[in-house]
Motif scaffolding. Structure first.
Motif, PDB file in Angstrom:
ATOM      1  N   HIS A 292       1.083  -0.931   0.081  1.00  0.00           N
ATOM      2  CA  HIS A 292       0.157  -0.076  -0.083  1.00  0.00           C
ATOM      3  C   HIS A 292       1.000   1.428   0.046  1.00  0.00           C
ATOM      4  O   HIS A 292       0.607   2.187   0.762  1.00  0.00           O
ATOM      5  N   VAL A 293       1.622   1.018  -0.866  1.00  0.00           N
ATOM      6  CA  VAL A 293       2.177   1.848  -0.871  1.00  0.00           C
ATOM      7  C   VAL A 293       2.178   3.326  -2.120  1.00  0.00           C
ATOM      8  O   VAL A 293       1.409   3.654  -2.739  1.00  0.00           O
ATOM      9  N   VAL A 294       2.094   4.671  -1.243  1.00  0.00           N
ATOM     10  CA  VAL A 294       1.747   6.107  -1.350  1.00  0.00           C
ATOM     11  C   VAL A 294       3.287   7.234  -1.464  1.00  0.00           C
ATOM     12  O   VAL A 294       3.740   7.199  -0.376  1.00  0.00           O
ATOM     13  N   LYS A 295       3.272   7.986  -2.406  1.00  0.00           N
ATOM     14  CA  LYS A 295       4.167   8.953  -2.637  1.00  0.00           C
ATOM     15  C   LYS A 295       2.941  10.280  -3.049  1.00  0.00           C
ATOM     16  O   LYS A 295       2.734   9.748  -4.337  1.00  0.00           O
ATOM     17  N   GLU A 296       3.018  11.165  -2.016  1.00  0.00           N
ATOM     18  CA  GLU A 296       2.566  12.001  -2.813  1.00  0.00           C
ATOM     19  C   GLU A 296       3.810  13.663  -3.181  1.00  0.00           C
ATOM     20  O   GLU A 296       4.446  13.760  -1.916  1.00  0.00           O
ATOM     21  N   PHE A 297       3.716  14.623  -3.817  1.00  0.00           N
ATOM     22  CA  PHE A 297       4.672  15.284  -4.354  1.00  0.00           C
ATOM     23  C   PHE A 297       3.894  16.776  -3.985  1.00  0.00           C
ATOM     24  O   PHE A 297       2.547  17.064  -5.224  1.00  0.00           O
ATOM     25  N   GLY A 298       3.035  17.548  -2.721  1.00  0.00           N
ATOM     26  CA  GLY A 298       2.128  18.458  -1.811  1.00  0.00           C
ATOM     27  C   GLY A 298       1.076  17.319  -2.568  1.00  0.00           C
ATOM     28  O   GLY A 298       0.514  16.965  -2.269  1.00  0.00           O
ATOM     29  N   ASN A 299       0.041  18.260  -3.684  1.00  0.00           N
ATOM     30  CA  ASN A 299      -1.064  18.168  -3.721  1.00  0.00           C
ATOM     31  C   ASN A 299      -0.956  16.936  -4.998  1.00  0.00           C
ATOM     32  O   ASN A 299      -2.222  16.514  -5.225  1.00  0.00           O
ATOM     33  N   VAL A 300      -0.100  16.166  -5.835  1.00  0.00           N
ATOM     34  CA  VAL A 300       0.512  15.231  -6.319  1.00  0.00           C
ATOM     35  C   VAL A 300       0.862  14.051  -6.122  1.00  0.00           C
ATOM     36  O   VAL A 300       1.473  14.124  -5.319  1.00  0.00           O
TER      37      VAL A 300
ATOM     38  N   ALA B 286       1.881  11.276  -6.703  1.00  0.00           N
ATOM     39  CA  ALA B 286       2.849  10.381  -7.809  1.00  0.00           C
ATOM     40  C   ALA B 286       2.621   8.828  -8.307  1.00  0.00           C
ATOM     41  O   ALA B 286       2.200   8.234  -9.013  1.00  0.00           O
ATOM     42  N   VAL B 287       2.128   8.191  -6.849  1.00  0.00           N
ATOM     43  CA  VAL B 287       2.592   6.737  -6.623  1.00  0.00           C
ATOM     44  C   VAL B 287       0.739   6.267  -5.887  1.00  0.00           C
ATOM     45  O   VAL B 287       0.881   6.687  -4.542  1.00  0.00           O
ATOM     46  N   ASN B 288       0.253   5.589  -6.278  1.00  0.00           N
ATOM     47  CA  ASN B 288      -1.341   5.375  -5.175  1.00  0.00           C
ATOM     48  C   ASN B 288      -1.731   4.246  -5.145  1.00  0.00           C
ATOM     49  O   ASN B 288      -1.673   3.370  -6.138  1.00  0.00           O
ATOM     50  N   ASP B 289      -1.108   4.383  -3.921  1.00  0.00           N
ATOM     51  CA  ASP B 289      -1.533   2.310  -3.079  1.00  0.00           C
ATOM     52  C   ASP B 289      -0.951   1.730  -3.751  1.00  0.00           C
ATOM     53  O   ASP B 289      -1.859   0.580  -4.800  1.00  0.00           O
ATOM     54  N   LEU B 290       0.484   1.105  -4.556  1.00  0.00           N
ATOM     55  CA  LEU B 290       1.072  -0.272  -5.062  1.00  0.00           C
ATOM     56  C   LEU B 290       0.949  -0.848  -3.377  1.00  0.00           C
ATOM     57  O   LEU B 290       1.532  -0.742  -2.561  1.00  0.00           O
ATOM     58  N   ASN B 291       0.510  -2.383  -4.304  1.00  0.00           N
ATOM     59  CA  ASN B 291       0.296  -3.056  -3.543  1.00  0.00           C
ATOM     60  C   ASN B 291       0.799  -4.686  -3.769  1.00  0.00           C
ATOM     61  O   ASN B 291      -0.292  -5.429  -4.483  1.00  0.00           O
TER      62      ASN B 291
ATOM     63  N   PHE C 120       8.187  -2.091 -14.505  1.00  0.00           N
ATOM     64  CA  PHE C 120       7.121  -1.033 -14.375  1.00  0.00           C
ATOM     65  C   PHE C 120       7.366  -0.647 -16.363  1.00  0.00           C
ATOM     66  O   PHE C 120       8.558  -0.680 -16.334  1.00  0.00           O
ATOM     67  N   VAL C 121       6.212  -0.843 -16.746  1.00  0.00           N
ATOM     68  CA  VAL C 121       6.151   0.397 -18.038  1.00  0.00           C
ATOM     69  C   VAL C 121       5.044   1.126 -17.845  1.00  0.00           C
ATOM     70  O   VAL C 121       3.638   0.998 -17.226  1.00  0.00           O
ATOM     71  N   GLY C 122       4.504   2.242 -18.741  1.00  0.00           N
ATOM     72  CA  GLY C 122       3.546   3.199 -18.659  1.00  0.00           C
ATOM     73  C   GLY C 122       4.346   4.122 -19.118  1.00  0.00           C
ATOM     74  O   GLY C 122       5.705   4.705 -19.927  1.00  0.00           O
ATOM     75  N   PRO C 123       3.276   5.028 -20.075  1.00  0.00           N
ATOM     76  CA  PRO C 123       4.157   6.236 -20.023  1.00  0.00           C
ATOM     77  C   PRO C 123       4.158   7.203 -19.326  1.00  0.00           C
ATOM     78  O   PRO C 123       4.553   6.868 -18.363  1.00  0.00           O
ATOM     79  N   SER C 124       5.386   8.895 -20.074  1.00  0.00           N
ATOM     80  CA  SER C 124       5.809   9.152 -19.282  1.00  0.00           C
ATOM     81  C   SER C 124       5.341  10.157 -18.264  1.00  0.00           C
ATOM     82  O   SER C 124       3.886  10.688 -18.420  1.00  0.00           O
ATOM     83  N   GLY C 125       5.527  10.064 -17.115  1.00  0.00           N
ATOM     84  CA  GLY C 125       5.441  10.738 -15.988  1.00  0.00           C
ATOM     85  C   GLY C 125       4.049  10.053 -14.794  1.00  0.00           C
ATOM     86  O   GLY C 125       2.909  10.855 -13.805  1.00  0.00           O
ATOM     87  N   CYS C 126       4.164   8.428 -15.171  1.00  0.00           N
ATOM     88  CA  CYS C 126       2.818   7.569 -14.648  1.00  0.00           C
ATOM     89  C   CYS C 126       2.767   6.885 -13.528  1.00  0.00           C
ATOM     90  O   CYS C 126       2.696   6.784 -13.170  1.00  0.00           O
ATOM     91  N   GLY C 127       4.325   7.457 -12.787  1.00  0.00           N
ATOM     92  CA  GLY C 127       4.555   6.948 -11.254  1.00  0.00           C
ATOM     93  C   GLY C 127       5.696   5.652 -11.574  1.00  0.00           C
ATOM     94  O   GLY C 127       6.828   5.542 -10.006  1.00  0.00           O
TER      95      GLY C 127
ATOM     96  N   ALA D  16       7.838   4.830  -8.106  1.00  0.00           N
ATOM     97  CA  ALA D  16       8.048   3.841  -7.447  1.00  0.00           C
ATOM     98  C   ALA D  16       9.701   3.265  -7.378  1.00  0.00           C
ATOM     99  O   ALA D  16       9.981   2.134  -6.544  1.00  0.00           O
ATOM    100  N   LEU D  17      10.421   2.990  -8.781  1.00  0.00           N
ATOM    101  CA  LEU D  17      11.543   1.983  -8.212  1.00  0.00           C
ATOM    102  C   LEU D  17      12.328   3.546  -7.498  1.00  0.00           C
ATOM    103  O   LEU D  17      12.983   2.827  -6.675  1.00  0.00           O
ATOM    104  N   ARG D  18      12.672   4.497  -7.142  1.00  0.00           N
ATOM    105  CA  ARG D  18      13.345   5.177  -6.597  1.00  0.00           C
ATOM    106  C   ARG D  18      12.788   5.498  -4.606  1.00  0.00           C
ATOM    107  O   ARG D  18      13.785   5.076  -4.563  1.00  0.00           O
ATOM    108  N   LEU D  19      11.871   5.107  -4.730  1.00  0.00           N
ATOM    109  CA  LEU D  19      11.008   4.796  -3.639  1.00  0.00           C
ATOM    110  C   LEU D  19      12.013   3.580  -2.682  1.00  0.00           C
ATOM    111  O   LEU D  19      12.300   3.677  -1.591  1.00  0.00           O
ATOM    112  N   LEU D  20      11.924   2.309  -3.585  1.00  0.00           N
ATOM    113  CA  LEU D  20      13.112   1.810  -3.120  1.00  0.00           C
ATOM    114  C   LEU D  20      13.920   1.344  -2.814  1.00  0.00           C
ATOM    115  O   LEU D  20      14.943   0.871  -2.397  1.00  0.00           O
ATOM    116  N   ALA D  21      14.342   2.244  -4.199  1.00  0.00           N
ATOM    117  CA  ALA D  21      15.914   2.969  -3.116  1.00  0.00           C
ATOM    118  C   ALA D  21      16.333   3.393  -2.506  1.00  0.00           C
ATOM    119  O   ALA D  21      17.312   3.595  -1.847  1.00  0.00           O
TER     120      ALA D  21
END
Length: 366
Positions: free
Chosen positions: A8-16, A18-23, A34-41, A45-50
């Motif tokens: 249930h990982v969440v990362k917020e930058f202010g009101n944004v 960026a990562v919403n409940d990864l579980n 991890f695949v997705g368009p630019s800006g998808c988070g 998610a990788l930097r949180l792990l690092a």
């Protein structure tokens, strides 16, 4: 070697957010992309792990150890960046050995590890060179070698092939796949290129707007996408989508596409009987749209009238950009096809391979 768990990982930058409940859990020795368009988070998610970003809520485990408050240097991970991040004044050998020197590793051990990594990557003859004397592909191998010498539990790759030309990308992704097989370590890889994801991953996590859309093997994502985003993102060219209505005609269940109707094979009608009269989104992949002259045997085909708008000759196949009413769609068609731009033609949909989505939720209906 270790598993990785996002709880249930969440990362917020202010009101944004960026990562919403990864579980989910990444298994030991797995190659997860991890695949997705630019800006998808995905990079976040990788930097949180690092440990390069702080988690807003939830927790990350490497093996059975919660690492939320563990400094990056103590997480036993190694990261390969998009920008290589080599020290320009150091030789290849010193770049690869640098992290080991910081840990006061004995010189003989450093030499052994660097030589082993160089042999694995085929860069033994480059150890005395400076980064400026290397090609892009060679620099990338040095960056990977710098990670290998640390013998980490988990390798992290952040779009490592983005700076390479097309031919070198194909070659290097094969090298990374072979490296994973040889090292038998957990690899987590970030890319926006779905071709990289499909060809390298044991499983793929598709992310959009910070949320996990689907996590499964490449073939399952391709065959049974969970929603329209996954269906449109996995596969090249992207899946074709048509607004339609499910109707009953002549004892058949059909999807009315506005410019014609395509019948659903009798053995596949079950999930759609209750949708008669309702609007849906009909999806079909370009490779399932055929020239009627070159249909494979034993498929349920439905003809659709359309106009040829653009033709792209690829050698082993042809990409046709077609128009049917207000619908634009693409076909990957047999290279023997002799259609011309402006022709009014018929193409055949393989109705054994269609997809139906809810137009409001965009979720697949099966």
């Amino acid at each position: 070697m270790a598993s990785v768990t996002y709880e249930h990982v969440v990362k917020e930058f202010g009101n944004v957010r960026a990562v919403n409940d990864l579980n989910f859990r990444i298994e030991d020795k797995e190659f997860l992309v991890f695949v997705g368009p630019s800006g998808c988070g995905k990079t976040t998610a990788l930097r949180l792990l690092a440990g390069l970003e702080e988690i807003t809520s939830g927790q990350i485990l490497i093996g059975d150890r919660v690492v939320n408050d563990v400094p990056p240097k103590d997480r036993d991970i190694a990261m390969v960046f998009q920008s290589y991040a080599l020290y320009p004044h150091m030789s290849v050998y010193d770049n690869m050995a640098f992290s080991l020197k910081l840990r006061n590793t004995p010189k003989d051990e450093i030499k052994k590890r660097v030589q082993e990594a160089a042999e694995i990557l085929g860069i033994q003859e480059l150890l005395d060179r400076k980064p400026r004397q290397l090609s892009g592909g060679q620099r990338q191998r040095v960056a990977v070698g710098r990670a290998i010498v640390r013998n980490p539990k988990v390798f992290l790759f952040d779009e490592p092939l983005s700076n390479l030309d097309a031919k070198l990308r194909v070659q290097t992704r094969a090298e990374i796949s072979k490296l994973h097989q040889r090292l038998q370590t957990t690899f987590i890889y970030v890319t926006h290129d779905q071709t990289e994801a499909m060809t390298m991953a044991s499983r793929i996590a598709v992310i959009n707007k910070g949320s996990l859309q689907q996590l499964d093997t490449p073939q399952v994502l391709y065959d049974t996408p969970a929603n329209m985003f996954v269906a449109g993102f996995i596969g090249s060219p992207a899946m074709n989508f048509f607004p339609g209505t499910i109707k009953r005609a002549d004892d058949k269940l059909v999807v009315d596409l506005g410019t014609g109707a395509v019948a659903i094979p009798a053995h596949l009608t079950g999930p759609y009987e209750k949708l008669v009269g309702k609007k849906v989104v009909f999806g079909i992949r370009p490779e399932d749209v055929y020239n009627p002259m070159y249909l494979p045997p034993a498929i349920h085909a439905e003809k659709v009238k359309c106009k040829v708008d653009v033709i792209e000759l690829m050698g082993n196949e042809i990409f046709l950009y077609l128009v049917a009413g207000s619908n634009n769609f693409v076909s990957r068609i047999d290279p023997r096809t002799n259609f011309k731009v402006g022709d009014e033609v018929e193409v055949s949909f393989n109705m054994d391979k269609f997809h139906i989505f809810d137009p409001e939720t965009e979720q697949a209906i099966r």
